[in-house]
Design a protein around this motif. Structure first.
Motif, PDB file in Angstrom:
ATOM      1  N   MET A   1       0.725  -1.106   0.046  1.00 17.82           N
ATOM      2  CA  MET A   1      -0.090   0.047  -0.214  1.00 17.82           C
ATOM      3  C   MET A   1       0.891   1.395  -0.096  1.00 17.82           C
ATOM      4  N   LYS A   2       0.561   2.110  -0.984  1.00 21.13           N
ATOM      5  CA  LYS A   2       1.381   3.432  -1.032  1.00 21.13           C
ATOM      6  C   LYS A   2       0.866   4.243  -0.047  1.00 21.13           C
ATOM      7  N   THR A   3       1.757   5.533   0.430  1.00 18.20           N
ATOM      8  CA  THR A   3       1.372   6.185   1.286  1.00 18.20           C
ATOM      9  C   THR A   3       1.465   7.610   0.713  1.00 18.20           C
ATOM     10  N   VAL A   4       0.560   8.283   1.094  1.00 20.67           N
ATOM     11  CA  VAL A   4       0.305   9.745   0.314  1.00 20.67           C
ATOM     12  C   VAL A   4       0.087  10.506   1.655  1.00 20.67           C
ATOM     13  N   LEU A   5       0.959  11.842   1.300  1.00 20.58           N
ATOM     14  CA  LEU A   5       0.981  12.962   2.547  1.00 20.58           C
ATOM     15  C   LEU A   5       0.068  13.936   1.854  1.00 20.58           C
ATOM     16  N   GLU A  22      -8.171   6.977   0.174  1.00 17.90           N
ATOM     17  CA  GLU A  22      -8.360   5.778   0.931  1.00 17.90           C
ATOM     18  C   GLU A  22      -9.455   4.838   0.019  1.00 17.90           C
ATOM     19  N   LYS A  23     -10.469   5.163  -0.541  1.00 16.38           N
ATOM     20  CA  LYS A  23     -11.224   4.555  -1.194  1.00 16.38           C
ATOM     21  C   LYS A  23     -10.435   3.747  -2.368  1.00 16.38           C
ATOM     22  N   LEU A  43       9.422  11.534   9.135  1.00 13.66           N
ATOM     23  CA  LEU A  43       8.878  10.451  10.164  1.00 13.66           C
ATOM     24  C   LEU A  43       8.513   9.235   9.305  1.00 13.66           C
ATOM     25  N   LEU A  44       7.774   9.353   8.045  1.00 11.99           N
ATOM     26  CA  LEU A  44       7.100   8.388   7.359  1.00 11.99           C
ATOM     27  C   LEU A  44       7.507   8.346   6.114  1.00 11.99           C
ATOM     28  N   SER A  45       8.436   8.969   5.482  1.00 10.17           N
ATOM     29  CA  SER A  45       8.924   8.991   4.119  1.00 10.17           C
ATOM     30  C   SER A  45       7.768   8.289   3.272  1.00 10.17           C
ATOM     31  N   PRO A  46       6.547   9.313   2.690  1.00 10.69           N
ATOM     32  CA  PRO A  46       5.561   8.956   1.945  1.00 10.69           C
ATOM     33  C   PRO A  46       5.994   8.528   0.605  1.00 10.69           C
ATOM     34  N   ASP A  47       4.837   8.016  -0.083  1.00 11.51           N
ATOM     35  CA  ASP A  47       5.357   7.631  -1.566  1.00 11.51           C
ATOM     36  C   ASP A  47       4.836   8.661  -2.494  1.00 11.51           C
ATOM     37  N   PHE A  48       4.037   9.518  -1.979  1.00  9.73           N
ATOM     38  CA  PHE A  48       3.394  10.550  -2.743  1.00  9.73           C
ATOM     39  C   PHE A  48       3.269  11.795  -1.898  1.00  9.73           C
ATOM     40  N   ILE A 115       1.058   9.120 -11.893  1.00  7.43           N
ATOM     41  CA  ILE A 115       2.572   9.606 -11.552  1.00  7.43           C
ATOM     42  C   ILE A 115       3.068   8.572 -10.758  1.00  7.43           C
ATOM     43  N   LEU A 116       2.606   7.741  -9.890  1.00  7.76           N
ATOM     44  CA  LEU A 116       3.278   6.625  -9.263  1.00  7.76           C
ATOM     45  C   LEU A 116       3.768   5.479 -10.188  1.00  7.76           C
TER      46      LEU A 116
END
Length: 234
Positions: A1-5, A22-23, A43-48, A115-116
């Motif tokens: 799961m990719k994390t978006v900030l 999230e949906k 802290l989180l190093s998000p993917d996007f 983009i990802l």
């Protein structure tokens, strides 16, 4: 799961954006000012990152520059303005995309996903995140250089923005109205046929540097609009 900030001082925008992302299978964290955004990033190093420009404590431009100095994470800038100069400035600072408020949350999700996917392809191919390559066509967002067959093609701002938009959104059909809103902004008062003129110029300039058959083109979809066809776009 990719994390978006998602970074915006408008709590409603954060809430809606978080809900839609999230949906579609993303993990989402939010921040409401520039300093908090930098803390969350470390802290989180998000993917996007979805990043508003006008933020308390530290504006989005500064946040973008500080993150870009140490990471190639994709960044989409949000703004209430659609000025061409501002969009170009954001791209040159290292942003990967630019979305003008108010926006459709579904479009934001689609752009994040696209983009990802391109970022993953470029990583696998060993291509830097600020470089877009489709066959002999190459765009360097940091230097603003466009080359075909390694030959530099001089493009004015609007032509450059139009080409970059197409390359970032391959194999999708856009109407003239779509392109006007994305490149010229909703306050544009000219004729929508200006799109035809700019695409004609782009085709002429890009084709002038190559004699071989290429696997990319700006194709007319009759009765609808235009699309950039480039199966290997990344």
């Amino acid at each position: 799961m990719k994390t978006v900030l998602v970074v915006d001082d408008d709590l409603n925008i954060c809430r809606i954006t978080k809900l839609y992302l999230e949906k579609n299978g993303y993990a989402v964290v939010t921040a409401h000012d520039g300093e908090h955004a930098l803390q969350q990033f470390d802290l989180l190093s998000p993917d996007f990152i979805v990043l508003d420009i006008m933020l308390p404590k530290r504006e989005g431009w500064s946040v973008c520059q500080m993150i870009r100095a140490k990471s190639d994470v994709p960044i989409m800038m949000l703004t209430a303005r659609g000025d061409v100069d501002e969009r170009i400035e954001g791209l040159q600072m290292g942003a990967d995309d630019y979305l003008v408020k108010p926006f459709d949350p579904n479009e934001l999700v689609a752009r994040v996903t696209t983009i990802l996917r391109r970022t993953l392809l470029r990583t696998k191919a060993g291509t830097p995140a600020h470089i877009y390559e489709v066959g002999s066509l190459r765009i360097d967002v940091l230097s603003h250089d466009v080359t075909v067959e390694r030959q530099l093609v001089a493009l004015p701002k609007k032509e450059y923005e139009l080409l970059l938009f197409f390359v970032r959104n391959p194999n999708q059909v856009f109407t003239r109205e779509d392109l006007i809103s994305k490149i010229w902004g909703w306050d544009f008062e000219g004729e929508d046929r200006v799109v035809d003129l700019y695409i004609k110029r782009l085709r002429q300039k890009l084709s002038a540097w190559t004699e071989r058959k290429v696997d990319w083109s700006i194709r007319t979809v009759w009765g609808v609009g235009y699309k950039f066809e480039g199966p290997d776009a990344c």
